[in-house]
Design a protein around this motif. Sequence first.
Motif, mmCIF file in Angstrom:
data_model
loop_
_atom_site.group_PDB
_atom_site.id
_atom_site.type_symbol
_atom_site.label_atom_id
_atom_site.label_comp_id
_atom_site.label_asym_id
_atom_site.label_seq_id
_atom_site.Cartn_x
_atom_site.Cartn_y
_atom_site.Cartn_z
ATOM 1 N N ILE A 106 -16.198 -9.208 42.410
ATOM 2 C CA ILE A 106 -16.535 -10.490 43.024
ATOM 3 C C ILE A 106 -16.078 -11.628 42.116
ATOM 4 C CG2 ILE A 106 -18.570 -9.487 44.143
ATOM 5 C CD1 ILE A 106 -20.258 -11.119 42.067
ATOM 6 N N GLY A 107 -15.912 -12.820 42.711
ATOM 7 C CA GLY A 107 -15.728 -14.038 41.931
ATOM 8 C C GLY A 107 -14.385 -14.240 41.285
ATOM 9 N N ALA A 108 -13.298 -13.677 41.824
ATOM 10 C CA ALA A 108 -11.976 -13.908 41.241
ATOM 11 C C ALA A 108 -11.658 -15.404 41.226
ATOM 12 C CB ALA A 108 -10.916 -13.157 42.040
ATOM 13 N N GLU A 109 -11.351 -15.936 40.077
ATOM 14 C CA GLU A 109 -11.018 -17.352 39.877
ATOM 15 C C GLU A 109 -12.113 -18.293 40.378
ATOM 16 O OE1 GLU A 109 -7.238 -19.138 39.888
ATOM 17 O OE2 GLU A 109 -6.186 -17.252 40.150
ATOM 18 N N MET A 110 -13.326 -17.827 40.394
ATOM 19 C CA MET A 110 -14.476 -18.661 40.758
ATOM 20 C C MET A 110 -14.676 -19.732 39.682
ATOM 21 S SD MET A 110 -18.331 -17.196 41.357
ATOM 22 C CE MET A 110 -19.791 -18.217 41.345
ATOM 23 N N ILE A 111 -14.975 -20.979 40.105
ATOM 24 C CA ILE A 111 -15.177 -22.060 39.138
ATOM 25 C C ILE A 111 -16.551 -22.702 39.267
ATOM 26 C CG2 ILE A 111 -12.720 -22.566 38.943
ATOM 27 C CD1 ILE A 111 -13.147 -24.943 40.793
ATOM 28 N N GLY A 112 -17.343 -22.293 40.252
ATOM 29 C CA GLY A 112 -18.670 -22.852 40.418
ATOM 30 C C GLY A 112 -19.433 -22.152 41.519
ATOM 31 N N GLY A 113 -20.709 -22.540 41.673
ATOM 32 C CA GLY A 113 -21.546 -21.932 42.684
ATOM 33 C C GLY A 113 -22.292 -20.719 42.137
ATOM 34 N N THR A 114 -23.044 -20.064 43.022
ATOM 35 C CA THR A 114 -23.872 -18.927 42.632
ATOM 36 C C THR A 114 -23.734 -17.811 43.647
ATOM 37 O OG1 THR A 114 -25.482 -20.473 41.668
ATOM 38 C CG2 THR A 114 -26.197 -18.197 41.997
ATOM 39 N N ILE A 115 -23.616 -16.591 43.145
ATOM 40 C CA ILE A 115 -23.566 -15.398 43.991
ATOM 41 C C ILE A 115 -24.781 -14.535 43.670
ATOM 42 C CG2 ILE A 115 -22.292 -13.304 44.571
ATOM 43 C CD1 ILE A 115 -19.723 -14.736 43.799
ATOM 44 N N TYR A 116 -25.474 -14.099 44.734
ATOM 45 C CA TYR A 116 -26.609 -13.188 44.585
ATOM 46 C C TYR A 116 -26.282 -11.880 45.299
ATOM 47 C CZ TYR A 116 -29.314 -17.453 43.516
ATOM 48 O OH TYR A 116 -29.778 -18.628 42.988
ATOM 49 N N ASP A 144 -27.661 -5.281 45.050
ATOM 50 C CA ASP A 144 -27.153 -4.257 44.144
ATOM 51 C C ASP A 144 -26.373 -4.913 43.012
ATOM 52 O OD1 ASP A 144 -28.216 -2.415 45.852
ATOM 53 O OD2 ASP A 144 -26.291 -1.589 46.506
ATOM 54 N N LYS A 145 -26.301 -4.271 41.872
ATOM 55 C CA LYS A 145 -25.440 -4.759 40.810
ATOM 56 C C LYS A 145 -23.981 -4.595 41.233
ATOM 57 C CE LYS A 145 -28.549 -3.932 36.898
ATOM 58 N NZ LYS A 145 -28.746 -3.226 35.608
ATOM 59 N N VAL A 146 -23.161 -5.581 40.917
ATOM 60 C CA VAL A 146 -21.754 -5.546 41.312
ATOM 61 C C VAL A 146 -20.875 -5.843 40.103
ATOM 62 C CG1 VAL A 146 -22.190 -6.178 43.711
ATOM 63 C CG2 VAL A 146 -21.861 -7.977 42.017
ATOM 64 N N LYS A 147 -19.596 -5.547 40.244
ATOM 65 C CA LYS A 147 -18.621 -5.853 39.204
ATOM 66 C C LYS A 147 -18.108 -7.274 39.401
ATOM 67 C CE LYS A 147 -17.071 -1.045 38.915
ATOM 68 N NZ LYS A 147 -15.909 -0.120 39.090
ATOM 69 N N ALA A 148 -18.066 -8.041 38.331
ATOM 70 C CA ALA A 148 -17.651 -9.433 38.418
ATOM 71 C C ALA A 148 -16.406 -9.671 37.586
ATOM 72 C CB ALA A 148 -18.774 -10.352 37.944
ATOM 73 N N ASN A 149 -15.495 -10.506 38.100
ATOM 74 C CA ASN A 149 -14.322 -10.915 37.342
ATOM 75 C C ASN A 149 -14.715 -11.979 36.330
ATOM 76 O OD1 ASN A 149 -11.885 -9.568 38.105
ATOM 77 N ND2 ASN A 149 -11.985 -10.574 40.099
ATOM 78 N N PRO A 150 -14.478 -11.757 35.027
ATOM 79 C CA PRO A 150 -14.724 -12.817 34.065
ATOM 80 C C PRO A 150 -13.923 -14.070 34.453
ATOM 81 C CG PRO A 150 -14.280 -10.750 32.958
ATOM 82 C CD PRO A 150 -13.959 -10.548 34.415
ATOM 83 N N PRO A 151 -14.459 -15.255 34.232
ATOM 84 C CA PRO A 151 -15.655 -15.555 33.442
ATOM 85 C C PRO A 151 -16.974 -15.490 34.208
ATOM 86 C CG PRO A 151 -14.632 -17.566 34.126
ATOM 87 C CD PRO A 151 -13.735 -16.468 34.626
ATOM 88 N N VAL A 152 -16.979 -14.920 35.412
ATOM 89 C CA VAL A 152 -18.240 -14.740 36.135
ATOM 90 C C VAL A 152 -19.053 -13.661 35.424
ATOM 91 C CG1 VAL A 152 -19.299 -14.119 38.331
ATOM 92 C CG2 VAL A 152 -17.143 -15.382 38.300
ATOM 93 N N GLU A 153 -20.325 -13.931 35.241
ATOM 94 C CA GLU A 153 -21.175 -12.956 34.580
ATOM 95 C C GLU A 153 -22.583 -13.002 35.151
ATOM 96 O OE1 GLU A 153 -22.533 -15.515 30.655
ATOM 97 O OE2 GLU A 153 -20.670 -14.355 30.545
ATOM 98 N N LYS A 154 -23.303 -11.929 34.928
ATOM 99 C CA LYS A 154 -24.685 -11.826 35.397
ATOM 100 C C LYS A 154 -25.560 -12.770 34.574
ATOM 101 C CE LYS A 154 -28.060 -8.229 36.597
ATOM 102 N NZ LYS A 154 -29.254 -8.832 35.960
ATOM 103 N N SER A 155 -26.398 -13.542 35.255
ATOM 104 C CA SER A 155 -27.303 -14.460 34.565
ATOM 105 C C SER A 155 -28.740 -14.157 34.974
ATOM 106 C CB SER A 155 -26.949 -15.918 34.873
ATOM 107 O OG SER A 155 -26.978 -16.165 36.266
ATOM 108 N N LYS A 156 -29.675 -14.765 34.296
ATOM 109 C CA LYS A 156 -31.087 -14.460 34.493
ATOM 110 C C LYS A 156 -31.627 -15.082 35.774
ATOM 111 C CE LYS A 156 -35.565 -14.702 32.129
ATOM 112 N NZ LYS A 156 -36.279 -15.173 30.911
#
Length: 326
Positions: free
Chosen positions: A250-260, A263-275
Motif C-alpha cells: 500500500i501507499g506507493a509514492e504516498m505523500i499524505g493522508g492516513t490508511i487504516y 489486517d497488517k499490510v505491507k507498506a511502501n516506504p516512507p509509509v510506515e505503521k504508526s500508533k
Amino acid sequence: MPVDIELRDVADHICDYTFNFYWHEHALDPDSVIPSQKGTEYTYRDLVNALKKGDTVRIKGNMGKNFAYSVGADIQHLGGSGDVEKAGRIFVDGDVGPEAAMGMVSGTLYVAGKIAQPWGNIVEMASDMESYRKFRSITDIVHNGLGNDSLLVNKYNEKERTLEIDDGILRGTIAARCNKFFRITVQGDVHNGTGVLMQDGTVIVNGNAGMNTGSHLDGATVVINGNVGEFAGAFMKSGTLVFLAAKGYIGAEMIGGTIYSKDKVKANPPVEKSKMKGEDSALIRKLMDAGRVESMLYNKYEIGEEKEKYVEVRMRDGSVIMRKID
C-alpha cells in the motif's frame, strides 16, 4: 460543430481524453486518423475537441477499449488544470466494450446497444431519447444534481446528500474527481480506482474493491467493508482510506493522508505503521461500524519522518516502490 462518424470495425480509444498517454510502452498519436472510417477522416483529437466545446459526437459502430475515458477532465498530466469541465453528448449506435467511461466526470452518453461490465464512473438514467439508453457520471450527479433526469434502480437524495448504488453492476473509478461533500454507498463489489483524485465526500463500499483503491486521494474518505487489490493509496495526498485487508503493498509514492487496515499490510516506504490513538479508534467505530475493542485492533499507516532517506524505484511491471538508501 457536431461530429458524425461511421466505423466499419471495432475501434479503441474513441472519445478518450487520455489518448496520448503511454499505453503498452508506446505513445498514441492524437492527431492520427481513426481507422476504418466510412467517408470521413476524423482524428482522435477531433472527437475530444468537439466534446470539450460542448458539441455532440454521433458514432455508428462498436466501441472497444478505453471508450470515453476521463471525459470532462482537464487532464493535468497533459498540461491541464486537473479540474472538471463541461463536456458534450456522445451517441453510440452499437455496443460498448468493458471499462467504458472510466474516470468520466461530465457529459452524457447515449448507447443503443449493450455495455459490457465493468463500467466506469457512470449510472443509468431514464432516457429522454427513443432507442437509446442514457448515462451520466456519478461525479456529475454529485456536483450538479439530477436536474430533470431520474435514476434507474439507484437512489439519490439531494437533501441528505446521498447516492445509493444497488443495481448489481460492477464499476470502477467511482466518484472520480468529486470535490463536493456527498455520501455514496455501493452495495456489492467494485472494480479498480474507487475514489481516484477525490477531494471531498465519502464513498462506502459494502464489498471488495480492485486495484488502485484511493489512488491520488486528495481529502475525501474511502471506506471498503472488504478487501482491496494492489496499489491501494498510491500517490495519496490527503484524506482517509479504510479497508479490512490489502493485496500487495500500500501507499506507493504516498505523500499524505492516513490508511487504516484491520489486517497488517505491507507498506511502501516512507509509509510506515504508526500508533493508533483514541481519535483513530473513534473514527473506525464510526466508519466501519466496529465495536470498541475491534476498533483498537486496526492498524494505522502514515508517512514516516525519514522520507529523504528513500529513493523511488520503478519496477518492470509499472509499479513504484520506495527503496531505502543505505
